[in-house]
Design an enzyme around this catalytic site. Structure first.
Site, PDB file in Angstrom:
ATOM      1  N   HIS A 312       0.855  -1.192   0.000  1.00 33.66           N
ATOM      2  CA  HIS A 312       0.000   0.000   0.000  1.00 33.66           C
ATOM      3  C   HIS A 312       0.878   1.224   0.000  1.00 33.66           C
ATOM      4  O   HIS A 312       1.933   1.225   0.638  1.00 33.66           O
ATOM      5  CB  HIS A 312      -0.909   0.007   1.241  1.00 33.66           C
ATOM      6  CG  HIS A 312      -2.064   0.918   1.121  1.00 33.66           C
ATOM      7  ND1 HIS A 312      -1.967   2.257   1.402  1.00 33.66           N
ATOM      8  CD2 HIS A 312      -3.332   0.691   0.706  1.00 33.66           C
ATOM      9  CE1 HIS A 312      -3.146   2.811   1.184  1.00 33.66           C
ATOM     10  NE2 HIS A 312      -3.997   1.897   0.758  1.00 33.66           N
ATOM     11  N   ASP A 370      -8.041  -5.469   0.219  1.00 30.97           N
ATOM     12  CA  ASP A 370      -8.521  -6.353  -0.843  1.00 30.97           C
ATOM     13  C   ASP A 370      -8.160  -7.809  -0.626  1.00 30.97           C
ATOM     14  O   ASP A 370      -8.676  -8.689  -1.309  1.00 30.97           O
ATOM     15  CB  ASP A 370      -7.951  -5.891  -2.190  1.00 30.97           C
ATOM     16  CG  ASP A 370      -8.514  -4.548  -2.580  1.00 30.97           C
ATOM     17  OD1 ASP A 370      -9.716  -4.350  -2.369  1.00 30.97           O
ATOM     18  OD2 ASP A 370      -7.754  -3.699  -3.080  1.00 30.97           O
TER      19      ASP A 370
HETATM   20  N1  ACO Z   1       4.183  -7.626  -4.715  1.00 29.19           N
HETATM   21  C1  ACO Z   1       5.529  -7.599  -4.871  1.00 29.19           C
HETATM   22  N2  ACO Z   1       6.289  -6.490  -4.712  1.00 29.19           N
HETATM   23  C2  ACO Z   1       5.653  -5.360  -4.372  1.00 29.19           C
HETATM   24  C3  ACO Z   1       4.248  -5.298  -4.195  1.00 29.19           C
HETATM   25  C4  ACO Z   1       3.510  -6.498  -4.375  1.00 29.19           C
HETATM   26  N3  ACO Z   1       2.178  -6.494  -4.229  1.00 29.19           N
HETATM   27  N4  ACO Z   1       3.890  -4.049  -3.874  1.00 29.19           N
HETATM   28  C5  ACO Z   1       5.008  -3.317  -3.853  1.00 29.19           C
HETATM   29  N5  ACO Z   1       6.097  -4.116  -4.147  1.00 29.19           N
HETATM   30  C6  ACO Z   1       7.504  -3.707  -4.163  1.00 29.19           C
HETATM   31  C7  ACO Z   1       7.823  -2.850  -5.384  1.00 29.19           C
HETATM   32  O1  ACO Z   1       8.234  -3.644  -6.468  1.00 29.19           O
HETATM   33  C8  ACO Z   1       8.936  -1.972  -4.844  1.00 29.19           C
HETATM   34  O2  ACO Z   1      10.113  -2.753  -4.807  1.00 29.19           O
HETATM   35  P1  ACO Z   1      11.568  -2.032  -5.033  1.00 29.19           P
HETATM   36  O3  ACO Z   1      11.718  -1.065  -3.881  1.00 29.19           O
HETATM   37  O4  ACO Z   1      12.531  -3.160  -5.004  1.00 29.19           O
HETATM   38  O5  ACO Z   1      11.465  -1.358  -6.367  1.00 29.19           O
HETATM   39  C9  ACO Z   1       8.521  -1.727  -3.385  1.00 29.19           C
HETATM   40  O6  ACO Z   1       7.713  -2.876  -3.031  1.00 29.19           O
HETATM   41  C10 ACO Z   1       7.723  -0.449  -3.192  1.00 29.19           C
HETATM   42  O7  ACO Z   1       6.579  -0.511  -4.031  1.00 29.19           O
HETATM   43  P2  ACO Z   1       5.994   0.675  -4.901  1.00 29.19           P
HETATM   44  O8  ACO Z   1       5.547   0.134  -6.219  1.00 29.19           O
HETATM   45  O9  ACO Z   1       6.952   1.818  -4.894  1.00 29.19           O
HETATM   46  O10 ACO Z   1       4.760   1.066  -4.025  1.00 29.19           O
HETATM   47  P3  ACO Z   1       3.613   2.043  -4.460  1.00 29.19           P
HETATM   48  O11 ACO Z   1       3.280   2.815  -3.257  1.00 29.19           O
HETATM   49  O12 ACO Z   1       3.967   2.804  -5.688  1.00 29.19           O
HETATM   50  O13 ACO Z   1       2.425   1.046  -4.858  1.00 29.19           O
HETATM   51  C11 ACO Z   1       0.622  -0.465  -4.681  1.00 29.19           C
HETATM   52  C12 ACO Z   1       1.455   0.623  -3.979  1.00 29.19           C
HETATM   53  C13 ACO Z   1       0.147   0.027  -6.055  1.00 29.19           C
HETATM   54  C14 ACO Z   1      -0.615  -0.753  -3.838  1.00 29.19           C
HETATM   55  C15 ACO Z   1       1.485  -1.750  -4.813  1.00 29.19           C
HETATM   56  O14 ACO Z   1       1.880  -2.190  -3.538  1.00 29.19           O
HETATM   57  C16 ACO Z   1       0.755  -2.843  -5.563  1.00 29.19           C
HETATM   58  O15 ACO Z   1       0.752  -2.867  -6.786  1.00 29.19           O
HETATM   59  N6  ACO Z   1       0.100  -3.808  -4.834  1.00 29.19           N
HETATM   60  C17 ACO Z   1      -0.671  -4.835  -5.477  1.00 29.19           C
HETATM   61  C18 ACO Z   1      -2.006  -4.299  -5.929  1.00 29.19           C
HETATM   62  C19 ACO Z   1      -2.954  -4.036  -4.784  1.00 29.19           C
HETATM   63  O16 ACO Z   1      -3.130  -4.857  -3.895  1.00 29.19           O
HETATM   64  N7  ACO Z   1      -3.606  -2.873  -4.842  1.00 29.19           N
HETATM   65  C20 ACO Z   1      -4.601  -2.487  -3.852  1.00 29.19           C
HETATM   66  C21 ACO Z   1      -4.108  -1.313  -3.087  1.00 29.19           C
HETATM   67  S1  ACO Z   1      -5.234  -0.943  -1.761  1.00 29.19           S
HETATM   68  C22 ACO Z   1      -6.544  -0.214  -2.511  1.00 29.19           C
HETATM   69  O17 ACO Z   1      -6.457   0.424  -3.518  1.00 29.19           O
HETATM   70  C23 ACO Z   1      -7.798  -0.448  -1.868  1.00 29.19           C
END
Ligand code: ACO
Length: 435
Positions: A312, A370
């Site tokens: 998140h 979720d």
């Molecule tokens: N699985 C694996 N790796 C992940 C995940 C994941 N679900 N989420 C983040 N990471 C990693 C990224 O690759 C990044 O790694 P790095 O530092 O080595 O590059 C690090 O964790 C930070 O992640 P960001 O992408 O910078 O986080 P951001 O804040 O931009 O994205 C998001 C947040 C979109 C929710 C992301 O965690 C994601 O895509 N999760 C899966 C989708 C999801 O569950 N969305 C629902 C969100 S809650 C809602 O909207 C109700």
């Protein structure tokens, strides 16, 4: 409270010009202070660069507070755990829309206002018939909610406080009707009219799962679960879809168009579409012994696979909404008569392994709302394609409350971010034959 000038400031030293600039620190009621950079460009000639808005407060708001490090979510100061346990959804709607939990008299009036707006203009059903039967219900919602502007233009004067309120009530009231119609259309069953004698959640369940051929009844415990799911999704500060609604609204667009924009933004798998993606992922993993393989894939930067329902932007701790759902999921499945749900065991195993893994620990990736909601919605009989629709239905109150708050702010301006331009500078036009 209003934002407070603290008398303190941060100083910026510009190594290009050798000049120093001061920017005031402003305090909210709780949470990090902000650097007031509204005059930054005028004073320095620079913009800030913050793709994804990771360090930018785009507005001030009194509705929802999140402490992502501690895993805290408050609406009007009340914890989401308390609201989910002790309030009903319409009380939470009143809290978001009017700033306070209602007294009994206020609740009766509010609930009457919502209940008496649940029916749609009858012409709307012909609008539905233009869609293919296999249309994704979110596609229908984007179109149908936008189309409300063509049916209720008597409340589209956004400068009129009364019209803003009626439009807000209509949206909260009509979303369940629209969502149920999107479902009925996809399964080829007749639309069921709203029943004003029922509660908000019970009415939605009847419109979704009832048929004209038999009496519809649903246990109170299931109605309560539905209501709780609505509460858990009601608002969440300045997330992508809410910011979309505010940005669309900042141009003075009508409320129905703005909420339709919010639905579009919510649809993506990185946001509200994740609840659908979680179930797809669990089906794809299939069995517990395959969990390590998918954890490995989620960590591989060359593999597009991510753990859906994990991570998140704001929570660097357990999402409290996921906590509420996880704590109740077993009991809810029992109440729904689902003795054995292999997807739940799989989800628990996935969470257990991920939370022990250095990659997820280091990046503070925890289950979000979720992760468990889909398992409950599936047990209630909703197809996965409806999951994000339910999210949109619940979040409508948050969107419209934030939209209303923006219009009540005397400082509101059109939202217009700037850019760091990396394209070509001015050049001479080249005729097509010479390119
Ligand atoms: N699985 C694996 N790796 C992940 C995940 C994941 N679900 N989420 C983040 N990471 C990693 C990224 O690759 C990044 O790694 P790095 O530092 O080595 O590059 C690090 O964790 C930070 O992640 P960001 O992408 O910078 O986080 P951001 O804040 O931009 O994205 C998001 C947040 C979109 C929710 C992301 O965690 C994601 O895509 N999760 C899966 C989708 C999801 O569950 N969305 C629902 C969100 S809650 C809602 O909207 C109700």
């Amino acid at each position: 409270m209003d934002k407070k000038e603290t008398g303190e400031y941060v100083t910026m030293h510009d190594s290009r010009s050798g000049k120093e600039f001061r920017f005031a620190l402003l305090d909210g009621s709780v949470g990090p202070s902000v650097i007031d950079i509204r005059k930054l460009y005028a004073e320095t000639g620079y913009f800030t660069y913050d793709p994804g808005f990771t360090s930018t407060a785009s507005c001030d708001s009194r509705l929802t507070y999140i402490d992502g490090d501690e895993g805290v979510l408050l609406h009007g100061g009340y914890s989401i755990e308390d609201l989910a346990e002790k309030a009903n959804y319409l009380e939470v709607c009143h809290l978001l829309l009017h700033g306070e939990l209602p007294t009994q008299a206020q609740y009766d009036t509010f609930s009457h206002n919502i209940t008496t707006h649940t029916m749609l203009h009858d012409q709307m059903q012909y609008f539905f018939r233009g869609f293919r039967r296999d249309a994704h219900p979110m596609a229908i919602m984007v179109g149908a909610v936008g189309a409300l502007s063509a049916f209720y233009h008597d409340v589209t004067d956004i400068s009129d406080e009364n019209q803003r309120m009626i439009a807000s009530h209509r949206l909260i009231a009509k979303m369940p009707t629209l969502a149920a119609m999107a479902y009925k259309y996809s399964v080829g069953q007749p639309f069921i009219y709203p029943d004003n004698s029922l509660s908000y959640a019970a009415n939605f369940l009847k419109m979704t799962f009832g048929t004209p051929t038999q009496e519809f009844s649903v246990p109170d415990s299931v109605v309560r679960v539905m209501d709780q799911i609505f509460i858990l999704h009601a608002d969440h500060e300045q997330n992508a879809s809410t910011s979309t609604v505010r940005l669309a609204g900042s141009s003075m667009a009508n409320p129905f168009a703005c909420i339709s924009a919010g639905i579009s933004s919510l649809w993506g798998p990185a946001h509200g579409g994740a609840n659908e993606a979680v179930l797809d992922m669990l089906h794809q993993i299939g069995t517990k012994d395959r969990v390590p393989e998918f954890i490995k894939r989620a960590k591989d930067k060359d593999d597009p696979f991510r753990l859906m329902g994990f991570g998140h932007r704001v929570y660097k701790n357990y999402d409290p909404r996921a906590g509420v759902l996880k704590a109740s999921v077993r009991q809810v499945l029992d109440e729904l008569g689902v003795a054995d749900e292999p997807l739940l065991d799989l989800a628990l195993e996935l969470e257990r392994i991920a939370l022990e893994d250095e990659y997820f620990v280091q990046r503070k990736l925890f289950p979000n709302v979720d992760f468990y909601s889909g398992i409950i919605l599936k047990a209630m009989g909703f197809p996965t394609s409806m999951f994000t629709v339910l999210f949109a239905l619940s979040r409508t109150v948050g969107w419209i409350s934030q939209w209303k708050e923006m219009h009540e702010d005397p400082q509101k301006r059109i939202g217009r971010p700037r850019q760091l331009f990396l394209g070509e500078d001015r050049r001479d036009f080249v005729d097509i034959a010479q390119r």
